[in-house]
Design a protein around this motif. Structure first.
Motif, short mmCIF file in Angstrom:
data_model
loop_
_atom_site.label_atom_id
_atom_site.label_comp_id
_atom_site.label_asym_id
_atom_site.label_seq_id
_atom_site.Cartn_x
_atom_site.Cartn_y
_atom_site.Cartn_z
N ALA A 729 0.83 -1.21 0.00
CA ALA A 729 0.00 0.00 0.00
C ALA A 729 0.86 1.25 0.00
O ALA A 729 0.70 2.14 -0.82
CB ALA A 729 -0.94 0.00 1.19
N LEU A 730 1.77 1.35 0.96
CA LEU A 730 2.66 2.48 1.07
C LEU A 730 3.78 2.12 2.02
O LEU A 730 3.67 1.17 2.80
CB LEU A 730 1.93 3.72 1.55
CG LEU A 730 1.47 3.80 3.01
CD1 LEU A 730 1.03 5.24 3.31
CD2 LEU A 730 0.34 2.85 3.32
N ASP A 731 4.88 2.86 1.95
CA ASP A 731 5.99 2.65 2.86
C ASP A 731 5.78 3.55 4.07
O ASP A 731 5.60 4.77 3.94
CB ASP A 731 7.32 2.99 2.18
CG ASP A 731 7.57 2.06 1.00
OD1 ASP A 731 6.95 0.99 0.95
OD2 ASP A 731 8.41 2.40 0.13
N VAL A 732 5.81 2.92 5.26
CA VAL A 732 5.47 3.64 6.48
C VAL A 732 6.57 3.44 7.50
O VAL A 732 7.09 2.33 7.67
CB VAL A 732 4.13 3.15 7.07
CG1 VAL A 732 3.73 4.01 8.27
CG2 VAL A 732 3.04 3.18 6.02
N ASP A 733 6.95 4.52 8.19
CA ASP A 733 7.80 4.44 9.37
C ASP A 733 6.88 4.41 10.59
O ASP A 733 6.03 5.31 10.75
CB ASP A 733 8.74 5.64 9.45
CG ASP A 733 9.77 5.60 8.33
OD1 ASP A 733 10.04 4.50 7.80
OD2 ASP A 733 10.31 6.68 7.98
N VAL A 734 7.05 3.38 11.45
CA VAL A 734 6.14 3.18 12.59
C VAL A 734 6.95 3.10 13.87
O VAL A 734 8.01 2.47 13.91
CB VAL A 734 5.30 1.90 12.42
CG1 VAL A 734 4.38 1.71 13.62
CG2 VAL A 734 4.49 1.95 11.14
N SER A 735 6.44 3.73 14.93
CA SER A 735 6.98 3.57 16.28
C SER A 735 5.84 3.80 17.25
O SER A 735 4.76 4.25 16.87
CB SER A 735 8.12 4.56 16.54
OG SER A 735 7.62 5.90 16.50
N GLY A 736 6.09 3.46 18.53
CA GLY A 736 5.02 3.70 19.49
C GLY A 736 5.10 2.82 20.72
O GLY A 736 6.13 2.19 20.98
N SER A 737 4.01 2.78 21.46
CA SER A 737 3.92 1.97 22.68
C SER A 737 2.51 1.44 22.83
O SER A 737 1.54 2.03 22.33
CB SER A 737 4.31 2.79 23.91
OG SER A 737 3.41 3.86 24.10
N HIS A 738 2.41 0.32 23.57
CA HIS A 738 1.12 -0.37 23.77
C HIS A 738 1.14 -0.96 25.17
O HIS A 738 1.94 -1.84 25.46
CB HIS A 738 0.95 -1.46 22.71
CG HIS A 738 -0.43 -2.01 22.64
ND1 HIS A 738 -1.03 -2.33 21.45
CD2 HIS A 738 -1.36 -2.30 23.60
CE1 HIS A 738 -2.24 -2.82 21.67
NE2 HIS A 738 -2.46 -2.79 22.98
N THR A 739 0.27 -0.46 26.08
CA THR A 739 0.27 -0.94 27.46
C THR A 739 -0.56 -2.22 27.58
O THR A 739 -1.31 -2.58 26.68
CB THR A 739 -0.31 0.11 28.42
OG1 THR A 739 -1.72 0.24 28.18
CG2 THR A 739 0.36 1.46 28.20
#
Length: 889
Positions: A729-739
């Protein structure tokens, strides 16, 4: 005549009602006076403190006697330091009965006493002092209007106990009913005693003589006040419906009793020992008699224990077990107990134990001495039917037991107690036990141990299991092992060394639990893992099930010691993935465990993984939305509380994961992104409805070849470092957090042109992205079920700043590469030109092929600035060379 009779009846009724009302009125008006006199007279005979909640006068309820009822009577122990918690007597009602005419003549002679219900607790402390010294000494020279001229004593639902610390004797019983009738005021009289009671415990020293047995008697007791004797001539009492003849006499200084069995049949004994609960249950059948002879004698001294000598036995007995008609033949037993000579010479001996069943004969001998620190010697050899043993000697903690065991043992063991802990000195401990189809079910334990077969052996300091198999629920086990250093372990708790092999085709962890999850664990925490057992266990399980999850082909070596379980190597298959690694479980404080593991796998299948673990209890991505393969390496530290489960906030983990051929399809969370773009006027204006629809279509069938990252879990949340996802679909840079509570904070960055239509093929060739263009930054945060999606302005600023820093670094690299600047700065690297695809136009002329001169790349001319800098560099090099030459001359 009829009229006259009616008139007589009328006057008679009026007279009776008048008398009734007169007596009632008299009692009502003189109630307080009569009760006051009785209380005053009773207190003059008692020196103990008596508490009464209410005193009542009754006539019609105890007609023809007049009664004074003391309600909620409490008499405290007579000890000097006793408190209101030390009970000698308590009763809801104590009734004293009087003759009404005696009361009229002001003579308060108690004819009868009733206690209903209540408790009586007689005690003797280690110094010989009693707690029932509550009567004041009588003065015969002083006449009194209050006397006990008892004719009857009645006890109903009274708990009676006698505890003598000096002689280590305890007797507790519940008197359902007891009635004593006689002329108690005479110098010589007979008492007719009847009772229906239950002996809760009768214990002398360390020996329990009787417990939880019903008893009844109807006897005559002869009392001689002048001689101070109480005799029990030819009394017959029933214990558990078995008759015993009692003869005895109590003298001022001594007492002597003899108890003999009276025609007790072996079958009756077996039926009463089995404690059957249902009246119509089948009973044992058989022949043979019980021989029982008990002598009890001693001094009337609270410091002197009673001397007991008892002989009992069976001979030529035969029994048939009622349930399965198992026959027990040739039953023989010679038994003797005696405490004469004191505790050092006290013993219980069971000699010449013999019987035969269909499995074969059984013989044995047992000698128990020194009951305070028991010394047990004996031997046994033969076959036992556990059905029969349990039917005869009902074990209260066992609900069901059956099967057969073959026993051969020779033992000599001493027991010691230190701080209520039992320790064993083993002089000899040898034997074998072979189990055949044994089944055991313990009361209040849901587990059923079934199909137990195999051999257990003892060789003094060594014990072993050979070919032992058993089932627990649907789980099966095969165990072989050796246990060494047993004597030291039993003696002082020294380390026990074990080497065990455990195999199973199927294990369900739910089968192994003793209680359900709803049951509470006791408040006091205790260590679960031992610190004095060193074990080496080889484990091999075909399939293990835990809370609906399956683990297959589990194998590994387990080492246990110092409250730690360690699997240096462990392999298993879960969700069609092969896992290999190690595992350590350590109990650092009572019921608090720390789990540490390193696990790796190369063949995770996402669809199988999500199916096995119920989509990890979330609805964002399900097994039907994901596919692909992955490799993973996991390091995990997780504390675990036996009472509350995993302590989530203290979990620490690093998870390296590489995903290949990943595929996400029909994920609703992706649709929420495009829905948000549609509702945003600025996004809709910038991207266009057509491109948003196209993006939505791509996201509903998203594919990516390779994805790699290291996830970090700490402080109750999973952190996702920045990673680049190149997808269809597209090139994505991903980061984050999930509690762990599903609170998320994800950041996305992608190129604006990726939101537009895909690259086109034109007459000049394929349009290829050169990596430039506007970047779009978005943030999704909040609750996973209802996230908030916004433009991420801060991320845009951070990336711009990072780009500026990279541009500065590239400039320095160019200067270093082209002009030699920053030679001594190791942080500045040589500039490497980024390779990019270039256009090449080719025209073919037959038969030769030439390039278009217009498209041939011409050498670029250096700029004036560059030429000038080049000249300056050459001149500097020349001066340097001349300087060197001059120094040589």
């Amino acid at each position: 005549m009829k009229h006259r009779l009616l008139k007589i009846a009328k006057w008679f009724a009026i007279s009776m009602v008048s008398i009734f009302l007169l007596i009632t009125a008299v009692l009502y008006f003189f109630k307080d006076d009569i009760c006051g006199v009785v209380i005053d007279k009773v207190n003059k005979h008692l020196k103990a403190q008596v508490s009464v909640s209410e005193v009542d006068l009754t006539f019609w309820g105890s007609f023809p006697n007049l009664s004074v009822d003391f309600n909620n009577v409490f008499i405290q122990d007579s000890y000097a330091k006793s408190t209101n918690r030390d009970t000698l007597l308590f009763s809801e009602r104590v009734r004293l009965k009087f003759n009404p005419m005696d009361i009229w003549n002001e003579k308060y002679n108690v004819k009868s006493i009733e206690i209903n219900p209540g408790t009586i607790q007689l005690k003797v402390n280690s110094s010989g002092e009693v707690n029932y010294d509550i009567m004041k000494p009588s003065d015969d020279s002083t006449s009194s209007s209050f006397k006990f001229e008892l004719e009857k004593v009645f006890l109903d639902q009274v708990r009676f106990s006698y505890a003598n610390e000096a002689t280590a004797q305890t007797y507790r019983t519940k008197l359902n009913e007891m009635e004593l009738e006689g002329q108690f005021s005479e110098k010589q009289f007979d008492i007719h005693a009847t009772s229906n009671l239950k002996v809760i415990k009768a214990k002398s020293g360390e020996v329990t003589l009787l417990s939880n047995r019903s008893a009844a008697f109807d006897i005559q007791v002869k009392v001689d006040k002048e001689k101070g004797t109480v005799a029990f001539p030819n009394a017959l009492i029933y214990i558990s419906n078995l008759p015993f003849a009692v003869n005895g006499i109590v003298k001022p200084e001594t007492f002597n009793f003899n108890v003999k069995s009276k025609d007790i049949q072996l079958a009756d004994l077996a039926n009463n020992l089995s404690v059957q609960q249902v009246d119509d249950i089948k009973k044992f059948e058989g022949t043979g008699k019980l021989n029982f002879n008990l002598d009890i004698n001693g001094e009337i001294n609270s410091l002197a224990p009673a001397l007991i000598d008892c002989e009992f036995g069976l001979e030529n007995g035969n029994l048939t077990e009622p349930a399965k008609r198992i026959k027990i033949r040739d039953i023989h037993l010679d038994g003797k107990y005696s405490n004469k000579g004191g505790s050092e010479k006290e013993f219980l001996k069971l000699a010449n134990i013999r019987f035969s069943t269909a499995g074969g004969p059984f013989t044995g001998d047992v000698l128990l001495t020194k009951f305070a620190a028991p010394h047990l010697e004996g031997k046994a050899n033969g076959n036992l039917s556990l059905n029969v043993v349990h039917a005869l000697f009902r074990m209260p903690e066992v609900e069901k037991i059956q099967g057969n065991v073959k026993v051969r043992t020779d033992f000599d063991v001493k027991m010691r107690f230190i701080d209520d802990e039992a320790y064993y000195d083993v002089n000899k401990l040898e034997g074998d036990v072979e189990m055949s189809n044994v089944l055991v079910k313990i009361i209040e334990d849901k587990r059923v141990f079934k199909n137990m077969n195999g051999r257990l052996y003892l060789r003094n300091d060594e014990a072993g299991l050979e070919h032992v198999t058993l089932g627990i629920g649907s789980s099966d086990f095969a165990v072989d092992g050796v246990f060494k250093n047993i004597i030291a372990y039993l003696k002082d708790g020294s380390g026990l060394n074990t080497n065990v092999q455990l195999k199973s085709n199927f294990v369900d962890i739910a089968d192994l639990g003793t209680t359900s999850k709803e049951e509470k664990i006791s408040d006091g925490r205790q260590f679960v893992l031992p610190n004095n057992i060193d074990a080496s266990v080889f484990l091999e399980v075909g399939k293990l099930v835990y809370e609906g999850h399956s683990f297959k082909r589990m194998s590994g070596n387990m080492v246990m010691g110092d409250r730690k379980i360690h699997f240096p190597t462990l392999s298993l298959n879960s969700a069609d993935a092969d896992l290999n690694g190690n595992l350590t479980i350590e109990e650092r404080s009572p019921e608090i465990f720390y789990l540490t593991t390193n696990v790796s796998t190369n063949n995770v299948n996402f669809k199988s993984l999500f199916r096995e673990w119920n989509n990890f209890r979330q609805e964002v991505i399900g097994e039907n939305n994901i596919s692909g393969q992955a490799q993973a390496k996991v390091y995990l530290e997780a504390p675990f509380d036996l009472r509350s489960g995993v302590i989530s906030k203290s979990i620490k983990s690093e998870i390296f994961i590489r995903i290949q051929d990943g595929h996400l399809k029909n994920v609703d969370a992706f649709k929420s992104i495009t829905d948000n773009l549609r509702t945003s006027s600025s996004a809709k204006l910038a991207i266009g409805s057509k491109n948003i629809a196209l993006l939505e279509k791509k996201l509903q069938d998203l594919k990516f070849e390779t994805l790699e990252n290291t996830l970090i879990i700490r402080n109750g949340k999973m952190e996702i470092p920045m990673m680049a996802i190149k997808s269809s679909a597209l090139d994505v840079d991903v980061s984050g957090s999930h509690t762990f509570t599903n609170q998320i904070d994800y950041r996305f960055a992608f190129r604006f042109r990726d939101l537009k239509e895909a690259s086109k093929i034109t007459e000049f060739g394929e349009e290829i992205d050169d990596g430039t263009g506007v970047m779009v930054f978005m943030r999704m945060y909040g609750d996973l079920d209802d996230p908030t999606i916004v433009w991420d302005k801060q991320a845009k600023k951070d990336v711009a700043k990072q780009n500026r820093e990279e541009a500065k670094q590239d400039a320095k690299s160019i200067l270093k590469s082209e002009f030699g600047f920053f030679k001594n700065d190791s942080t500045v690297k040589i500039y490497q030109e980024k390779k990019q695809d270039k256009e090449t136009l080719k025209i073919q002329f037959d038969p030769e092929e030439t390039e278009n001169p217009a498209l041939i790349e011409k050498p670029k001319k250096d700029s004036k600035l560059k030429n000038k800098l080049k000249e300056m560099q050459e001149e500097a090099d020349k001066n340097k060379k001349e300087k060197v030459e001059w120094e040589v001359d």
